[in-house]
Scaffold this motif. Structure first.
Motif, PDB file in Angstrom:
ATOM      1  N   ASP A 178       0.882  -1.213   0.047  1.00 22.72           N
ATOM      2  CA  ASP A 178       0.164  -0.020   0.024  1.00 22.72           C
ATOM      3  C   ASP A 178       0.813   1.191   0.073  1.00 22.72           C
ATOM      4  O   ASP A 178       0.614   2.226  -0.836  1.00 22.72           O
ATOM      5  CB  ASP A 178      -0.762   0.061   1.281  1.00 22.72           C
ATOM      6  CG  ASP A 178      -2.127  -1.135   1.258  1.00 22.72           C
ATOM      7  OD1 ASP A 178      -2.396  -1.459  -0.182  1.00 22.72           O
ATOM      8  OD2 ASP A 178      -2.245  -1.539   2.298  1.00 22.72           O
ATOM      9  N   ASP A 232       1.637 -10.799  -5.627  1.00 23.76           N
ATOM     10  CA  ASP A 232       0.326 -10.188  -5.646  1.00 23.76           C
ATOM     11  C   ASP A 232       0.258  -8.745  -6.049  1.00 23.76           C
ATOM     12  O   ASP A 232      -0.507  -8.513  -6.980  1.00 23.76           O
ATOM     13  CB  ASP A 232      -0.528 -10.313  -4.116  1.00 23.76           C
ATOM     14  CG  ASP A 232      -0.688 -11.824  -3.670  1.00 23.76           C
ATOM     15  OD1 ASP A 232      -0.785 -12.790  -4.752  1.00 23.76           O
ATOM     16  OD2 ASP A 232      -0.791 -11.946  -2.238  1.00 23.76           O
ATOM     17  N   HIS A 233       1.239  -7.968  -5.711  1.00 20.54           N
ATOM     18  CA  HIS A 233       1.271  -6.669  -5.924  1.00 20.54           C
ATOM     19  C   HIS A 233       1.859  -6.628  -7.422  1.00 20.54           C
ATOM     20  O   HIS A 233       1.213  -5.698  -8.254  1.00 20.54           O
ATOM     21  CB  HIS A 233       2.527  -5.995  -5.025  1.00 20.54           C
ATOM     22  CG  HIS A 233       2.370  -4.548  -5.184  1.00 20.54           C
ATOM     23  ND1 HIS A 233       1.087  -3.693  -4.872  1.00 20.54           N
ATOM     24  CD2 HIS A 233       3.346  -3.627  -5.584  1.00 20.54           C
ATOM     25  CE1 HIS A 233       1.668  -2.529  -5.063  1.00 20.54           C
ATOM     26  NE2 HIS A 233       2.763  -2.168  -5.261  1.00 20.54           N
ATOM     27  N   ASP A 236      -1.362  -6.938  -9.428  1.00 22.15           N
ATOM     28  CA  ASP A 236      -2.317  -5.779  -9.406  1.00 22.15           C
ATOM     29  C   ASP A 236      -1.891  -4.479  -9.912  1.00 22.15           C
ATOM     30  O   ASP A 236      -2.969  -4.046 -10.591  1.00 22.15           O
ATOM     31  CB  ASP A 236      -2.390  -5.507  -7.659  1.00 22.15           C
ATOM     32  CG  ASP A 236      -3.279  -6.472  -6.785  1.00 22.15           C
ATOM     33  OD1 ASP A 236      -3.880  -7.444  -7.421  1.00 22.15           O
ATOM     34  OD2 ASP A 236      -2.749  -6.428  -5.640  1.00 22.15           O
ATOM     35  N   ILE A 237      -0.571  -4.454 -10.325  1.00 22.81           N
ATOM     36  CA  ILE A 237      -0.278  -2.993 -10.783  1.00 22.81           C
ATOM     37  C   ILE A 237       0.392  -3.192 -11.985  1.00 22.81           C
ATOM     38  O   ILE A 237       0.448  -2.042 -12.593  1.00 22.81           O
ATOM     39  CB  ILE A 237       0.690  -2.284  -9.683  1.00 22.81           C
ATOM     40  CG1 ILE A 237       1.972  -2.848  -9.440  1.00 22.81           C
ATOM     41  CG2 ILE A 237      -0.066  -2.016  -8.670  1.00 22.81           C
ATOM     42  CD1 ILE A 237       3.064  -1.961  -9.039  1.00 22.81           C
ATOM     43  N   LEU A 240      -1.270  -7.482 -15.699  1.00 23.93           N
ATOM     44  CA  LEU A 240      -2.675  -7.421 -15.424  1.00 23.93           C
ATOM     45  C   LEU A 240      -3.384  -8.462 -16.284  1.00 23.93           C
ATOM     46  O   LEU A 240      -2.694  -9.322 -16.959  1.00 23.93           O
ATOM     47  CB  LEU A 240      -3.075  -6.079 -16.030  1.00 23.93           C
ATOM     48  CG  LEU A 240      -2.572  -4.931 -15.450  1.00 23.93           C
ATOM     49  CD1 LEU A 240      -3.506  -3.603 -16.125  1.00 23.93           C
ATOM     50  CD2 LEU A 240      -3.006  -4.897 -13.820  1.00 23.93           C
ATOM     51  N   ARG A 279      -1.534 -16.374 -16.008  1.00 24.08           N
ATOM     52  CA  ARG A 279      -1.186 -14.897 -16.198  1.00 24.08           C
ATOM     53  C   ARG A 279      -0.127 -14.765 -16.640  1.00 24.08           C
ATOM     54  O   ARG A 279       0.104 -13.809 -17.680  1.00 24.08           O
ATOM     55  CB  ARG A 279      -1.526 -14.227 -14.644  1.00 24.08           C
ATOM     56  CG  ARG A 279      -1.312 -12.926 -14.571  1.00 24.08           C
ATOM     57  CD  ARG A 279      -2.323 -12.350 -15.293  1.00 24.08           C
ATOM     58  NE  ARG A 279      -3.536 -12.109 -14.172  1.00 24.08           N
ATOM     59  CZ  ARG A 279      -3.691 -11.279 -13.143  1.00 24.08           C
ATOM     60  NH1 ARG A 279      -3.168 -10.238 -13.147  1.00 24.08           N
ATOM     61  NH2 ARG A 279      -4.804 -11.525 -12.636  1.00 24.08           N
TER      62      ARG A 279
END
Length: 545
Positions: A178, A232-233, A236-237, A240, A279
């Motif tokens: 975060d 995971d990060h 997420d960013i 995709l 992915r």
């Protein structure tokens, strides 16, 4: 204070002396059949990178033409070279059985550990030879873990194991998905500047792969937890679900994108995560083509204004490793891509002939000028698809970190070339090779592959997609065989009796994707017969008529 530095602060970005004469039209031998010799040559090069004028810490930069020299980097800590070299050299010894240079390993061990002697257990940089550690280097966390893992795995080094766990704990303390890095607290703790990278992919995200290796070595729960958090990060960013690529999202540094991609594939392989592997495959088949070509060449940097002909072999090595994992995990057609990368780009671009290396313009007795041509044999660098010197670049400048990354990737291809799959021996790549299961002899230019099984059990030989099973003649003619899943399978071959495949390799012409020009290439099978080179020097192949 936070400073953002570009990772491509390489000598090729600095003004070069005016060229004194032109080099040869072609350089060296195009080696496209023997992975082992390329690994051994690269490993020998990694034992020659130390700077006697800098306490035997490794050089980072090199230039072979127009003049020859090696150089210190004020932007990359010693672990950038030593960490990578430890991983590649010790892996090479493991997979090929070639004895490792223990003196070189000792020097690289000292170089790798030296970078962790700052106030916090993260890799730190110097600004000058002999100077103190003054900056924390986020970009080199990946290389730090590579070196530490190799020392734990192959040398049982307790100091490296302790540092690895401390480094993991430090990242978990000062970085979060975060908020990113808590720079105020980290700088207070360390008293050093922090070298921030513009994107997560160019920074700590690069560490996923060596963390996976460390989990395989030690079973570390903390390493796996951190790898999963970083994964995971990344999803997420950056990576995709649509598989797209934008340099602003990933960062322009191509190697960071490809190494995180291969890292995610390694993690999927470790954890049997089929969704993660899918992915990766979506990106490999999609956005990656923005920066790669059919032969595996990848742009070094993808932001506007960069030289579009300059690539980096580290990037191709990452793609090779990803293709091998995808092929092994149920998509064998990716072996076609892997073999074409090897034959058409990686092996031809190794520096196997450095006789063109320029002399110093003035007498210089520094170690940076000593035996440059001989010490550089086996390196890899920032090449074009067609030559060691890309159009628009005034020098030939390989790099000591790139020989490690590429050699390490070659080790993975060497392991995957012939594999035991249950009772079946699978020949996945058409290269000379020998294991306890089979001996493979490749006369590739003549379209001949001879496989001698050395134990009982089925034999399966991958058939490239551009070659049909009906285009192959098999000896002995009456041997039982069938074609299934991209492999020519022999259910009951006789141990120690050769099975020979004869095939006419088809000629194919491609136009490589490029930002400013068409690059035509003629392939015979998976290797290059000729390629456009636009009149430049230091080329690998004959020019295309």
């Amino acid at each position: 204070m936070v400073r953002s530095a570009s990772d491509d602060a390489q000598p090729h970005d600095a003004p070069a002396p005016a060229p004194h004469g032109r080099g040869p039209r072609r350089v060296g031998n195009v080696n496209t059949t023997d992975i082992r010799s390329a690994i051994e040559l690269g490993t020998r090069a990694m034992a020659r990178c130390f700077n006697a004028d800098d306490d035997d810490l490794p050089f980072m930069y090199s230039r072979l033409w127009p003049d020859g020299w090696f150089g210190f980097s004020p932007w990359h800590c010693a672990v950038q070279v030593s960490g990578r070299h430890l991983e590649a050299m010790l892996r090479a010894a493991e997979v090929t059985g070639t004895p490792v240079d223990e003196e070189a390993i000792a020097k690289h061990t000292r170089g790798a550990l030296f970078s962790f002697t700052g106030p916090v257990p993260l890799p730190c940089n110097r600004r000058e030879m002999g100077g103190p550690l003054v900056e924390v280097d986020e970009h080199s966390i990946r290389e730090g873990f590579h070196g530490l893992n190799a020392l734990v795995r192959d040398r049982g080094n307790d100091q490296a194991a302790e540092l690895a766990e401390q480094c993991i704990a430090t990242i978990q303390e000062f970085w979060s998905p975060d908020g990113g890095w808590d720079l105020a607290s980290l700088n207070r703790r360390s008293g050093l500047d922090f070298q921030a990278r513009p994107t997560f992919v160019e920074g700590v995200g690069r560490a996923i792969g060596p963390l996976v290796k460390y989990v395989r070595t030690t079973g570390s729960d903390a390493a796996l937890e951190l790898a999963q958090t970083l994964k995971d990060h990344a999803l997420d960013i950056a990576f995709l679900a649509d598989g797209s690529y934008e340099w602003e999202r990933f960062g322009a540094h191509g190697h960071s994108t490809t190494c995180v991609m291969s890292s995610l594939a390694q993690l999927a392989d470790l954890t049997d995560d089929t969704a993660l592997l899918e992915r990766v495959r979506t990106f490999y088949d999609g956005g990656l083509w923005t920066i790669r070509t059919e032969i595996g060449w990848v742009m070094e940097r993808s932001d506007p204004g960069r030289n579009p002909d300059q690539g980096e072999l580290n990037n191709t090595g990452d793609m090779l490793e990803t293709a091998l994992i995808l092929a092994r995990r149920g998509y064998p057609s990716y072996y076609d891509d892997a073999e074409q990368m090897l034959r058409a780009h990686i092996l031809p671009s190794q520096f196997r002939d450095t006789s063109f290396t320029g002399s110093p313009p003035e007498p210089d007795d520094s170690d940076a000028r000593r035996d440059v041509a001989d010490r550089a044999l086996g390196m890899f660098g920032f090449c074009a698809p067609y030559a060691h010197r890309p159009i628009g670049i005034p020098e030939v400048a390989p790099s000591w970190d790139i020989v490690a990354g590429t050699t390490g990737s070659l080790c993975e291809a060497f392991v995957d070339a012939v594999r035991r799959d249950g009772d079946t021996t699978r020949v996945n790549l058409w290269f000379d090779h020998a294991t306890a299961d089979a001996r493979v002899e490749s006369n590739y230019s003549n379209g001949v592959l001879r496989v001698t099984p050395l134990r009982r059990g089925p034999l399966a030989v991958r058939i490239p997609q551009w070659l049909g099973a009906g285009d192959i003649e098999v000896e002995p003619a009456g041997i039982e065989r069938r074609f299934s899943g991209g492999y020519l399978e022999f259910p009951n071959p006789t141990p120690n009796q050769a099975v020979t495949l004869h095939a006419s390799l088809p000629t194919r012409e491609l136009v490589l994707k490029h930002r400013t020009r068409d690059i035509r290439v003629r392939l015979r099978g998976a290797e290059v017969e000729a390629m456009d080179s636009f009149g430049t020097d230091f080329t690998y192949f004959d020019p295309l008529d």
